[in-house]
Design a protein around this motif. Sequence first.
Motif, PDB file in Angstrom:
ATOM      1  N   ALA A 221     -48.548   6.735 -44.857  1.00 49.02           N
ATOM      2  CA  ALA A 221     -47.855   6.353 -43.621  1.00 49.02           C
ATOM      3  C   ALA A 221     -48.262   7.257 -42.460  1.00 49.02           C
ATOM      4  O   ALA A 221     -48.427   6.790 -41.328  1.00 49.02           O
TER       5      ALA A 221
ATOM      6  N   GLU B  49     -50.140   5.922 -39.104  1.00 48.86           N
ATOM      7  CA  GLU B  49     -49.591   6.158 -37.767  1.00 48.86           C
ATOM      8  C   GLU B  49     -50.670   6.698 -36.833  1.00 48.86           C
ATOM      9  O   GLU B  49     -50.772   6.266 -35.680  1.00 48.86           O
TER      10      GLU B  49
ATOM     11  N   THR C 129     -52.875  -1.301 -47.919  1.00 43.14           N
ATOM     12  CA  THR C 129     -51.499  -1.802 -48.050  1.00 43.14           C
ATOM     13  C   THR C 129     -51.400  -3.292 -48.369  1.00 43.14           C
ATOM     14  O   THR C 129     -50.296  -3.776 -48.663  1.00 43.14           O
TER      15      THR C 129
ATOM     16  N   LEU D 160     -44.574  -1.537 -44.962  1.00 43.14           N
ATOM     17  CA  LEU D 160     -44.651  -0.134 -44.530  1.00 43.14           C
ATOM     18  C   LEU D 160     -45.894   0.099 -43.686  1.00 43.14           C
ATOM     19  O   LEU D 160     -45.834   0.774 -42.652  1.00 43.14           O
ATOM     20  N   GLY D 161     -47.027  -0.446 -44.120  1.00 39.63           N
ATOM     21  CA  GLY D 161     -48.270  -0.238 -43.392  1.00 39.63           C
ATOM     22  C   GLY D 161     -48.208  -0.765 -41.973  1.00 39.63           C
ATOM     23  O   GLY D 161     -48.657  -0.095 -41.021  1.00 39.63           O
TER      24      GLY D 161
ATOM     25  N   ALA E 145     -45.802   1.524 -39.888  1.00 41.93           N
ATOM     26  CA  ALA E 145     -46.394   2.813 -39.517  1.00 41.93           C
ATOM     27  C   ALA E 145     -47.452   2.639 -38.437  1.00 41.93           C
ATOM     28  O   ALA E 145     -47.542   3.446 -37.498  1.00 41.93           O
ATOM     29  N   THR E 146     -48.262   1.598 -38.556  1.00 43.66           N
ATOM     30  CA  THR E 146     -49.287   1.331 -37.541  1.00 43.66           C
ATOM     31  C   THR E 146     -48.653   1.023 -36.193  1.00 43.66           C
ATOM     32  O   THR E 146     -49.114   1.494 -35.142  1.00 43.66           O
TER      33      THR E 146
ATOM     34  N   ARG F 281     -39.926   5.643 -36.568  1.00 44.03           N
ATOM     35  CA  ARG F 281     -40.670   6.593 -37.407  1.00 44.03           C
ATOM     36  C   ARG F 281     -39.798   7.087 -38.562  1.00 44.03           C
ATOM     37  O   ARG F 281     -40.261   7.187 -39.704  1.00 44.03           O
TER      38      ARG F 281
ATOM     39  N   THR G 256     -39.543   4.472 -41.147  1.00 46.43           N
ATOM     40  CA  THR G 256     -40.834   4.320 -41.819  1.00 46.43           C
ATOM     41  C   THR G 256     -41.027   5.404 -42.872  1.00 46.43           C
ATOM     42  O   THR G 256     -41.460   5.135 -43.996  1.00 46.43           O
ATOM     43  N   HIS G 257     -40.670   6.631 -42.540  1.00 46.03           N
ATOM     44  CA  HIS G 257     -40.772   7.730 -43.505  1.00 46.03           C
ATOM     45  C   HIS G 257     -39.808   7.524 -44.671  1.00 46.03           C
ATOM     46  O   HIS G 257     -40.154   7.799 -45.824  1.00 46.03           O
TER      47      HIS G 257
ATOM     48  N   CYS H  16     -38.770   4.669 -45.811  1.00 50.74           N
ATOM     49  CA  CYS H  16     -39.371   3.607 -46.621  1.00 50.74           C
ATOM     50  C   CYS H  16     -40.467   4.173 -47.519  1.00 50.74           C
ATOM     51  O   CYS H  16     -40.543   3.855 -48.715  1.00 50.74           O
ATOM     52  N   ALA H  17     -41.315   5.015 -46.968  1.00 49.30           N
ATOM     53  CA  ALA H  17     -42.404   5.609 -47.755  1.00 49.30           C
ATOM     54  C   ALA H  17     -41.858   6.439 -48.909  1.00 49.30           C
ATOM     55  O   ALA H  17     -42.393   6.415 -50.021  1.00 49.30           O
TER      56      ALA H  17
END
Length: 284
Positions: free
Chosen positions: A49, A53, A69, A151-152, A155-156, A203, A206-207, A209-210
């Motif tokens: 992730a 980012e 991903t 997730l991918g 993060a992007t 963010r 996202t973290h 989720c990772a």
Amino acid sequence: MEFELDEEQRLLKRTVRETVAKVRGRPVEQQWDTYLRLGWLEAPPLELALILEELGHVADPTPFLATATWFAPLAGRLPERSGTGVFDGTGRYVLDAGRADEVALLTPGGVTVVPGAELAAERVAVLDPNLHVGHVSAGDLAVGVPDLALLGLAATCVGACRRILDLVLDHVKQRVQFGRPLGSFQAVKHKAADMHVAVERARALTHFCALTIAEDDPRRTDAAHMAKAAAGECQRVVFRHGLQLFGAMGFTWENELQYYLKRAQACDLLLGTASVHRKALLTS
């Protein structure tokens, strides 16, 4: 709960940022070879992730996102070169469908991996010219979007939104209006603050989720929906305020802002917008 990156993770972010700055502008194949050589595709979920980012921050044109991903979670391995996955049951708007060396197809009987050259794929025009998206013609397809794929994209999107915010802050500090820097006006500060809060919220989710994916936590699917929804909502706030604070300059092709606006919006649209994932949370 307070979450902070450790020293190794901060070092990874710096390394990715410096490496991307060095290879940016080179042919896409050379950039892709660099990423492969450094082993970024093998990163665990949280580190992946962080890498995505940073790649979103520069609107990366390589097939890294689809390979890491979309292909990997379906096939259970990395491809020989580049790969993508078809898992929405329709085969429409598949990331890197026209240039992937291997394609993982989710069917009612399981996952089938086929060479990209043997699969009929038609590239379609999308708002982000650096993204390769296509329609795939295949047999029976099943629905089963991997959590890692959501997730991918999240993060992007966060990386692209962060870049928009960076460009806006630089602009309002330098642009002078009525004898004062544009950023000194309170209305401008409020919009910039809203953008910052939206980026940090997306963010954080996202973290989270990772981390759930890394631990195979039962909340991982809900966390993936939350991350994708938050990223989409972030994109809308950042897109609206970012474009407005740049004024007429933000509409021009000469301004690099357009690349990140398009990347962020594409990440919101692919695999369902924020509203789609909010609804999915209600039925989970």
